[in-house]
Design a protein around this motif. Structure first.
Motif, PDB file in Angstrom:
ATOM      1  N   LEU A   1       2.681  -7.354   1.541  1.00  0.00           N
ATOM      2  CA  LEU A   1       1.975  -6.099   1.868  1.00  0.00           C
ATOM      3  C   LEU A   1       1.938  -5.168   0.652  1.00  0.00           C
ATOM      4  O   LEU A   1       0.901  -4.629   0.289  1.00  0.00           O
ATOM      5  N   LEU A   2       3.107  -5.011   0.028  1.00  0.00           N
ATOM      6  CA  LEU A   2       3.185  -4.044  -1.075  1.00  0.00           C
ATOM      7  C   LEU A   2       2.400  -4.492  -2.303  1.00  0.00           C
ATOM      8  O   LEU A   2       1.930  -3.664  -3.086  1.00  0.00           O
ATOM      9  N   ASN A   3       2.278  -5.802  -2.479  1.00  0.00           N
ATOM     10  CA  ASN A   3       1.516  -6.296  -3.635  1.00  0.00           C
ATOM     11  C   ASN A   3       0.025  -6.441  -3.329  1.00  0.00           C
ATOM     12  O   ASN A   3      -0.748  -6.843  -4.189  1.00  0.00           O
ATOM     13  N   TYR A   4      -0.340  -6.136  -2.103  1.00  0.00           N
ATOM     14  CA  TYR A   4      -1.733  -6.271  -1.675  1.00  0.00           C
ATOM     15  C   TYR A   4      -2.596  -5.228  -2.414  1.00  0.00           C
ATOM     16  O   TYR A   4      -2.124  -4.127  -2.725  1.00  0.00           O
ATOM     17  N   SER A   5      -3.848  -5.575  -2.659  1.00  0.00           N
ATOM     18  CA  SER A   5      -4.697  -4.704  -3.491  1.00  0.00           C
ATOM     19  C   SER A   5      -4.817  -3.279  -2.933  1.00  0.00           C
ATOM     20  O   SER A   5      -4.813  -2.300  -3.690  1.00  0.00           O
ATOM     21  N   VAL A   6      -4.864  -3.175  -1.604  1.00  0.00           N
ATOM     22  CA  VAL A   6      -5.018  -1.840  -1.007  1.00  0.00           C
ATOM     23  C   VAL A   6      -3.813  -0.955  -1.360  1.00  0.00           C
ATOM     24  O   VAL A   6      -3.960   0.227  -1.709  1.00  0.00           O
ATOM     25  N   ALA A   7      -2.618  -1.539  -1.302  1.00  0.00           N
ATOM     26  CA  ALA A   7      -1.411  -0.768  -1.618  1.00  0.00           C
ATOM     27  C   ALA A   7      -1.439  -0.357  -3.089  1.00  0.00           C
ATOM     28  O   ALA A   7      -1.091   0.776  -3.447  1.00  0.00           O
ATOM     29  N   ARG A   8      -1.872  -1.264  -3.938  1.00  0.00           N
ATOM     30  CA  ARG A   8      -1.961  -0.949  -5.374  1.00  0.00           C
ATOM     31  C   ARG A   8      -2.895   0.229  -5.626  1.00  0.00           C
ATOM     32  O   ARG A   8      -2.572   1.153  -6.376  1.00  0.00           O
ATOM     33  N   VAL A   9      -4.077   0.165  -4.985  1.00  0.00           N
ATOM     34  CA  VAL A   9      -5.054   1.237  -5.193  1.00  0.00           C
ATOM     35  C   VAL A   9      -4.466   2.559  -4.680  1.00  0.00           C
ATOM     36  O   VAL A   9      -4.583   3.609  -5.322  1.00  0.00           O
TER      37      VAL A   9
ATOM     38  N   ILE B   1       4.304   1.680   5.367  1.00  0.00           N
ATOM     39  CA  ILE B   1       4.105   0.226   5.358  1.00  0.00           C
ATOM     40  C   ILE B   1       3.471  -0.199   6.685  1.00  0.00           C
ATOM     41  O   ILE B   1       2.636  -1.104   6.741  1.00  0.00           O
ATOM     42  N   GLN B   2       3.823   0.515   7.741  1.00  0.00           N
ATOM     43  CA  GLN B   2       3.222   0.202   9.044  1.00  0.00           C
ATOM     44  C   GLN B   2       1.709   0.462   9.026  1.00  0.00           C
ATOM     45  O   GLN B   2       0.919  -0.357   9.503  1.00  0.00           O
ATOM     46  N   ALA B   3       1.311   1.612   8.454  1.00  0.00           N
ATOM     47  CA  ALA B   3      -0.130   1.914   8.387  1.00  0.00           C
ATOM     48  C   ALA B   3      -0.847   0.871   7.536  1.00  0.00           C
ATOM     49  O   ALA B   3      -1.976   0.463   7.848  1.00  0.00           O
ATOM     50  N   LEU B   4      -0.188   0.412   6.488  1.00  0.00           N
ATOM     51  CA  LEU B   4      -0.785  -0.615   5.625  1.00  0.00           C
ATOM     52  C   LEU B   4      -0.932  -1.929   6.405  1.00  0.00           C
ATOM     53  O   LEU B   4      -1.982  -2.585   6.355  1.00  0.00           O
ATOM     54  N   ALA B   5       0.116  -2.296   7.152  1.00  0.00           N
ATOM     55  CA  ALA B   5       0.062  -3.526   7.949  1.00  0.00           C
ATOM     56  C   ALA B   5      -1.094  -3.436   8.952  1.00  0.00           C
ATOM     57  O   ALA B   5      -1.850  -4.395   9.152  1.00  0.00           O
ATOM     58  N   HIS B   6      -1.222  -2.279   9.569  1.00  0.00           N
ATOM     59  CA  HIS B   6      -2.305  -2.056  10.523  1.00  0.00           C
ATOM     60  C   HIS B   6      -3.659  -2.212   9.823  1.00  0.00           C
ATOM     61  O   HIS B   6      -4.557  -2.899  10.317  1.00  0.00           O
ATOM     62  N   GLU B   7      -3.765  -1.613   8.658  1.00  0.00           N
ATOM     63  CA  GLU B   7      -5.027  -1.617   7.890  1.00  0.00           C
ATOM     64  C   GLU B   7      -5.496  -3.050   7.606  1.00  0.00           C
ATOM     65  O   GLU B   7      -6.683  -3.349   7.660  1.00  0.00           O
ATOM     66  N   ILE B   8      -4.537  -3.919   7.302  1.00  0.00           N
ATOM     67  CA  ILE B   8      -4.957  -5.265   6.902  1.00  0.00           C
ATOM     68  C   ILE B   8      -4.729  -6.287   8.033  1.00  0.00           C
ATOM     69  O   ILE B   8      -4.677  -7.495   7.791  1.00  0.00           O
ATOM     70  N   GLY B   9      -4.590  -5.781   9.238  1.00  0.00           N
ATOM     71  CA  GLY B   9      -4.542  -6.666  10.405  1.00  0.00           C
ATOM     72  C   GLY B   9      -3.237  -7.436  10.559  1.00  0.00           C
ATOM     73  O   GLY B   9      -3.213  -8.522  11.128  1.00  0.00           O
ATOM     74  N   ARG B  10      -2.112  -6.863  10.046  1.00  0.00           N
ATOM     75  CA  ARG B  10      -0.834  -7.582  10.159  1.00  0.00           C
ATOM     76  C   ARG B  10       0.235  -6.747  10.869  1.00  0.00           C
ATOM     77  O   ARG B  10       1.426  -6.931  10.661  1.00  0.00           O
ATOM     78  N   GLU B  11      -0.234  -5.858  11.734  1.00  0.00           N
ATOM     79  CA  GLU B  11       0.722  -4.965  12.377  1.00  0.00           C
ATOM     80  C   GLU B  11       1.629  -5.721  13.356  1.00  0.00           C
ATOM     81  O   GLU B  11       2.785  -5.353  13.552  1.00  0.00           O
TER      82      GLU B  11
END
Ligand SMILES: C[S@@+](CC[C@H](N)C(=O)[O-])C[C@H]1O[C@@H](n2cnc3c(N)ncnc32)[C@H](O)[C@@H]1O
Length: 501
Positions: free
Chosen positions: A441-449, A473-483
């Motif tokens: 999740l943290l290395n995902y492009s969205v997190a980087r941006v 991290i929860q909002a990020l998981a939700h964003e990329i469909g991994r909640e």
């Protein structure tokens, strides 16, 4: 730069500006149609800026230079004579911190230009030099508790001075134009914007500090025009002569933002994560005693002494360089962890690991000498930054020392949880799968941006724990469909205790 001894240079942040650079700065101000009636240089040194101002600002009737060193002012006086300067320049030998600035500014015709190059020195450095060249209320940003204890209260003297310059001009018409570290310029803008100071316009022009001051630091000319409040944006230019900004920095959502477009796009990811809390590694401040290398079956400490210790209190240690370079499967060093939580009594080591206790006693003098106030009034041999989270078997970590946004999965080594030094940040995980999930999740492009929109890469330490804590991290998981996975791991009993009993 004139030849001066090193302590003097450090204590007074004494880097005299070359005349050529001071002239370029005044030219830049003139190109912006800045035409002061009064000019003040609050730490004028040998007067490069005062003299450049005399030549460029014909409208000004008042020139005032202050410096703590009479020797600098004497050189300025000589220059005034040899350069046949006829305009009166008032010089005052005094410390910035003792001058009645409002008295000096009172009655000065406007606009007032406060120009110059304040001392380049931090409060920590002055502490090391045992110097009193500091404002009386040094902890000026009122950082309380842990921050103040662990050195977050360290600040650049120029930062404090710049904020004072802005205060003097409240309710007046004026401009501040100062050379400073770029990180200082951003901090000053942050505080001024936050307090709704009357900033009409802000600009940052990059300066080649290596060329002009032989200093390897990102430096700039900061220009702040005081007037009606305008959008909280600062235009940044690559060179003093540039007309077009290369980027902008903005105050938004209570932060200084590097990339507003991307920040606004991913703003919904911002928030404190309830389950994954960023932690810093251990602080012990006594590497020679606490850090060990393994030689055969024994350990060697930083003094080169071979010691025989029980394994109970020894853990694999990874440093920032290991984490940044992905050297996480094995360790070069070990560390003595004397406590499992802050404030825990250490005298039980005597019974549980007598050789370790003897070793600590033999090195008690070195440990007692640790100057940081975090160890005061604590059990002897205390460490800092330790807790339940320290002993989790898996971690996702990043170095705060390197300029790389790269999150590493860190396993235990030989079934012992890995300990980091205090320049590493991490979130604890219970299993390899969980750590892989979080790192992905943290290395995902969205997190980087998202992180990049708030990172100023030219800062000495661009990645801070405060920055990492901005991402939910929860909002990020939700964003990329991994909640669903996020919920699975967080409901699975992440709070098992890994503390030895
Ligand atoms: C970076 S140098 C710049 C000098 C000058 N402004 C220039 O641009 O060439 C910083 C100056 O601050 C002076 N200084 C240091 N501490 C000071 C203080 N507490 N009050 C006034 N001047 C101080 C030093 O003597 C030195 O001349």
């Amino acid at each position: 730069m004139a030849l001066q001894n090193n302590k003097q240079i450090s204590e007074f942040g004494d880097f005299q500006t070359p005349d050529y650079l001071a002239q370029q700065v005044t030219q830049t101000l003139r190109a912006l149609d800045i035409q002061p009636q009064s000019v003040i240089e609050p730490s004028c040194g040998q007067g490069a800026f005062i003299l450049a101002a005399v030549n460029f600002f014909a409208n000004s009737s008042q020139f005032i230079g202050v410096d703590i060193k009479q020797a600098h002012l004497d050189i300025l006086q000589k220059k005034i004579i040899t350069q046949h300067v006829t305009v009166p320049i008032k010089t005052i030998c005094a410390s910035f911190f003792d001058v009645d600035w409002l008295g000096i500014l009172h009655g000065l015709p406007e606009p007032i230009l406060i120009i110059g190059n304040p001392p380049w020195v931090t409060s920590a450095e002055l502490g090391r030099l045992n110097s009193s060249n500091l404002p009386i209320k040094s902890n000026f940003q009122k950082i309380k508790g842990l921050g103040a204890l662990t050195g977050k209260s360290n600040f650049d003297i120029s930062e404090w001075m710049l904020l004072e310059h802005l205060k003097w001009l409240q309710g007046r018409r004026g401009i501040v134009a100062m050379l400073c570290k770029t990180a200082v310029a951003r901090k000053v803008l942050f505080y001024a914007w936050k307090q709704d100071n009357f900033i009409q316009e802000a600009r940052i022009y990059k300066i080649d500090a290596l060329k002009y001051f032989d200093a390897t630091v990102d430096a700039c000319l900061l220009i702040i025009k005081i007037g009606d409040i305008k959008p909280k944006t600062c235009y940044c230019f690559e060179h003093l002569s540039d007309q077009k900004p290369s980027e902008t920095i903005n105050y938004y959502d209570g932060r200084v933002i590097a990339d507003l477009v991307n920040y606004q796009k991913w703003q919904h990811l911002r928030g404190a994560d309830q389950n994954y809390i960023w932690r810093s590694g251990i602080k012990h401040d006594c590497a020679k005693v606490m850090e060990l290398v393994k030689i055969g079956g024994a350990y060697q400490n930083g003094n080169g002494v071979i010691v025989s210790l029980e394994d109970d209190y020894i853990y694999p240690l990874l440093k920032s360089s290991d984490v940044a370079n992905g050297r996480v499967g094995d360790c070069r060093k070990y560390v003595l962890i004397t406590q499992q939580y802050i404030g825990e009594e250490t005298n039980k080591i005597q019974e549980q690991a007598p050789q370790t206790w003897r070793y600590l006693q033999e090195n008690a003098a070195a440990l007692e000498k640790r100057s940081s106030s975090v160890y005061k009034k604590c059990p002897e041999f205390s460490i800092f930054g330790v807790g339940n989270y320290t002993f989790y078997p898996w971690k996702v970590a990043i170095s705060g020392f390197y300029k790389k946004l790269n999150f590493q999965v860190v396993p235990s080594i030989n079934n012992r949880p890995v300990i980091f030094d205090d320049t590493v940040y991490f979130v604890p995980c219970s299993s390899e799968e969980e750590a892989n999930f979080i790192a992905e999740l943290l290395n995902y492009s969205v997190a980087r941006v998202f992180f990049n929109s708030m990172i100023f890469w030219s800062n000495k330490r661009p990645i801070t724990i405060d920055l990492l804590k901005q991402l939910s991290i929860q909002a990020l998981a939700h964003e990329i469909g991994r909640e669903a996975e996020y919920i699975y791991y967080t409901n699975k009993g992440r709070y098992w205790s890994f503390v030895k009993v």
